[in-house]
Design a protein around this motif. Structure first.
Motif, PDB file in Angstrom:
ATOM      1  N   MET A   1       0.839  -1.173   0.000  1.00 14.76           N
ATOM      2  CA  MET A   1       0.000   0.000   0.000  1.00 14.76           C
ATOM      3  C   MET A   1       0.881   1.231   0.000  1.00 14.76           C
ATOM      4  O   MET A   1       1.942   1.249   0.591  1.00 14.76           O
ATOM      5  N   LYS A   2       0.394   2.247  -0.627  1.00 12.87           N
ATOM      6  CA  LYS A   2       1.155   3.478  -0.713  1.00 12.87           C
ATOM      7  C   LYS A   2       0.736   4.437   0.392  1.00 12.87           C
ATOM      8  O   LYS A   2      -0.442   4.590   0.695  1.00 12.87           O
ATOM      9  N   PHE A   3       1.719   5.096   0.951  1.00 13.80           N
ATOM     10  CA  PHE A   3       1.533   6.011   2.072  1.00 13.80           C
ATOM     11  C   PHE A   3       0.601   7.172   1.721  1.00 13.80           C
ATOM     12  O   PHE A   3      -0.123   7.681   2.574  1.00 13.80           O
ATOM     13  N   GLU A   4       0.613   7.579   0.472  1.00 14.20           N
ATOM     14  CA  GLU A   4      -0.238   8.721   0.097  1.00 14.20           C
ATOM     15  C   GLU A   4      -1.724   8.442   0.349  1.00 14.20           C
ATOM     16  O   GLU A   4      -2.487   9.355   0.651  1.00 14.20           O
ATOM     17  N   TYR A   5      -2.139   7.180   0.273  1.00 11.35           N
ATOM     18  CA  TYR A   5      -3.549   6.873   0.520  1.00 11.35           C
ATOM     19  C   TYR A   5      -3.910   7.054   1.991  1.00 11.35           C
ATOM     20  O   TYR A   5      -5.025   7.462   2.313  1.00 11.35           O
ATOM     21  N   VAL A   6      -2.971   6.761   2.878  1.00 11.60           N
ATOM     22  CA  VAL A   6      -3.195   7.026   4.294  1.00 11.60           C
ATOM     23  C   VAL A   6      -3.355   8.533   4.508  1.00 11.60           C
ATOM     24  O   VAL A   6      -4.276   8.988   5.195  1.00 11.60           O
ATOM     25  N   LEU A   7      -2.459   9.314   3.896  1.00 12.38           N
ATOM     26  CA  LEU A   7      -2.541  10.770   4.043  1.00 12.38           C
ATOM     27  C   LEU A   7      -3.834  11.317   3.436  1.00 12.38           C
ATOM     28  O   LEU A   7      -4.501  12.160   4.047  1.00 12.38           O
ATOM     29  N   LEU A   8      -4.207  10.849   2.260  1.00  7.30           N
ATOM     30  CA  LEU A   8      -5.466  11.292   1.648  1.00  7.30           C
ATOM     31  C   LEU A   8      -6.649  10.926   2.544  1.00  7.30           C
ATOM     32  O   LEU A   8      -7.579  11.719   2.711  1.00  7.30           O
ATOM     33  N   GLY A   9      -6.604   9.725   3.109  1.00  7.21           N
ATOM     34  CA  GLY A   9      -7.676   9.302   4.009  1.00  7.21           C
ATOM     35  C   GLY A   9      -7.794  10.215   5.215  1.00  7.21           C
ATOM     36  O   GLY A   9      -8.902  10.576   5.630  1.00  7.21           O
ATOM     37  N   LEU A  10      -6.665  10.610   5.775  1.00  7.76           N
ATOM     38  CA  LEU A  10      -6.702  11.536   6.918  1.00  7.76           C
ATOM     39  C   LEU A  10      -7.260  12.891   6.504  1.00  7.76           C
ATOM     40  O   LEU A  10      -8.004  13.521   7.258  1.00  7.76           O
ATOM     41  N   ALA A  50       1.681  18.535  -6.300  1.00  7.88           N
ATOM     42  CA  ALA A  50       2.089  18.631  -7.703  1.00  7.88           C
ATOM     43  C   ALA A  50       1.145  17.839  -8.604  1.00  7.88           C
ATOM     44  O   ALA A  50       0.870  18.238  -9.738  1.00  7.88           O
ATOM     45  N   ASP A  51       0.613  16.728  -8.085  1.00 10.40           N
ATOM     46  CA  ASP A  51      -0.324  15.899  -8.842  1.00 10.40           C
ATOM     47  C   ASP A  51      -1.750  16.444  -8.808  1.00 10.40           C
ATOM     48  O   ASP A  51      -2.639  15.895  -9.474  1.00 10.40           O
ATOM     49  N   GLY A  52      -1.981  17.473  -7.996  1.00  8.06           N
ATOM     50  CA  GLY A  52      -3.312  18.072  -7.910  1.00  8.06           C
ATOM     51  C   GLY A  52      -4.249  17.374  -6.945  1.00  8.06           C
ATOM     52  O   GLY A  52      -5.452  17.624  -6.949  1.00  8.06           O
ATOM     53  N   TRP A  53      -3.714  16.502  -6.092  1.00 11.78           N
ATOM     54  CA  TRP A  53      -4.560  15.754  -5.155  1.00 11.78           C
ATOM     55  C   TRP A  53      -4.867  16.543  -3.892  1.00 11.78           C
ATOM     56  O   TRP A  53      -5.868  16.298  -3.228  1.00 11.78           O
ATOM     57  N   VAL A  79      -9.203  10.148  -6.674  1.00  9.42           N
ATOM     58  CA  VAL A  79      -8.079   9.201  -6.635  1.00  9.42           C
ATOM     59  C   VAL A  79      -8.234   8.263  -5.440  1.00  9.42           C
ATOM     60  O   VAL A  79      -8.042   7.049  -5.554  1.00  9.42           O
ATOM     61  N   LEU A  80      -8.606   8.833  -4.301  1.00  5.04           N
ATOM     62  CA  LEU A  80      -8.782   8.028  -3.095  1.00  5.04           C
ATOM     63  C   LEU A  80      -9.926   7.031  -3.274  1.00  5.04           C
ATOM     64  O   LEU A  80      -9.796   5.859  -2.928  1.00  5.04           O
ATOM     65  N   LEU A  81     -11.047   7.475  -3.837  1.00  4.20           N
ATOM     66  CA  LEU A  81     -12.173   6.566  -4.065  1.00  4.20           C
ATOM     67  C   LEU A  81     -11.809   5.458  -5.048  1.00  4.20           C
ATOM     68  O   LEU A  81     -12.236   4.314  -4.880  1.00  4.20           O
ATOM     69  N   ASP A  82     -11.017   5.790  -6.075  1.00  2.00           N
ATOM     70  CA  ASP A  82     -10.560   4.753  -7.014  1.00  2.00           C
ATOM     71  C   ASP A  82      -9.759   3.685  -6.271  1.00  2.00           C
ATOM     72  O   ASP A  82      -9.918   2.490  -6.515  1.00  2.00           O
ATOM     73  N   TRP A  83      -8.894   4.105  -5.357  1.00  5.21           N
ATOM     74  CA  TRP A  83      -8.099   3.158  -4.581  1.00  5.21           C
ATOM     75  C   TRP A  83      -8.989   2.349  -3.633  1.00  5.21           C
ATOM     76  O   TRP A  83      -8.846   1.134  -3.527  1.00  5.21           O
ATOM     77  N   VAL A  84      -9.916   3.033  -2.963  1.00 13.44           N
ATOM     78  CA  VAL A  84     -10.833   2.374  -2.027  1.00 13.44           C
ATOM     79  C   VAL A  84     -11.595   1.254  -2.729  1.00 13.44           C
ATOM     80  O   VAL A  84     -11.824   0.190  -2.165  1.00 13.44           O
ATOM     81  N   ARG A  85     -11.967   1.487  -3.963  1.00 15.15           N
ATOM     82  CA  ARG A  85     -12.788   0.526  -4.714  1.00 15.15           C
ATOM     83  C   ARG A  85     -11.970  -0.437  -5.563  1.00 15.15           C
ATOM     84  O   ARG A  85     -12.536  -1.299  -6.244  1.00 15.15           O
TER      85      ARG A  85
END
Length: 189
Positions: A1-10, A50-53, A79-85
């Protein structure tokens, strides 16, 4: 899992500064991500911006350094919802941080995706139990080193097996309770 998804989730919960993210991860989030260093957090936030997230605003603070406060953007949410699903591939070991972090982010965003996630983990662990619980655990010795206590070796081997079996059984029971709570809309326990 990528750390960015944890940060996006927070960031779905509220805006955070990098410092506040690190502080949260070291206390409440210590089971979601191990040892998040501040440089790793700031590097990820910079890349996600930079990615616009995410985007940041400067919070002017009197008497102390100003802080960049990050918010999730609509693109970051997508992006987060795509990962969640996305499909989940269980790791070989149970209770890995990937599942724990993923459930903590997935559950509040998409209950059906959380149920699928738990179902996938549960099926995988049941298959592991079925394939391994009754296997032959006989230790075979051929020219062992002098001083090896074979009796103690076997005792330790069996004790560790029981520990692992008990732990995976508790994990499966927790997954079953969690699935039931998610499907019935009851509080998780």
């Amino acid at each position: 899992m990528k750390f960015e998804y944890v940060l996006l989730g927070l960031l779905t919960r509220r805006p955070y500064s990098g410092y506040d993210l690190r502080k949260w991860l070291e206390t409440e989030g210590q089971f979601l991500w191990a040892r998040a260093h501040h440089s790793q957090i700031y590097r990820k936030l910079g890349q996600m911006e930079a990615d616009g997230w995410v985007r940041h605003e400067v919070d002017l603070r009197e008497g102390r350094p100003d802080a960049k406060v990050y918010r999730l953007t609509p693109l970051g949410h997508d992006v987060l919802l795509d990962w969640v699903r996305s499909p989940y591939e269980p790791p070989s070991r149970f209770q890995e941080i990937d599942f724990i972090a993923r459930l903590s982010v997935t559950g509040p965003l998409d209950r059906e995706a959380a149920i699928r996630l738990v179902d996938t983990e549960l099926a995988h662990r049941r298959e592991q139990i079925a394939a391994n619980r009754g296997r032959d655990r006989t230790l075979h010795y051929e020219d062992p080193v002098p001083g090896l206590d074979q009796e103690l070796d076997l005792e330790i081997h069996n004790a560790l097996h029981r520990l692992g079996a008990d732990a995976v059984d508790r994990w499966v029971a927790w997954l079953e309770r969690t699935r039931s709570s998610l499907t019935e809309g009851k509080p998780l326990r």
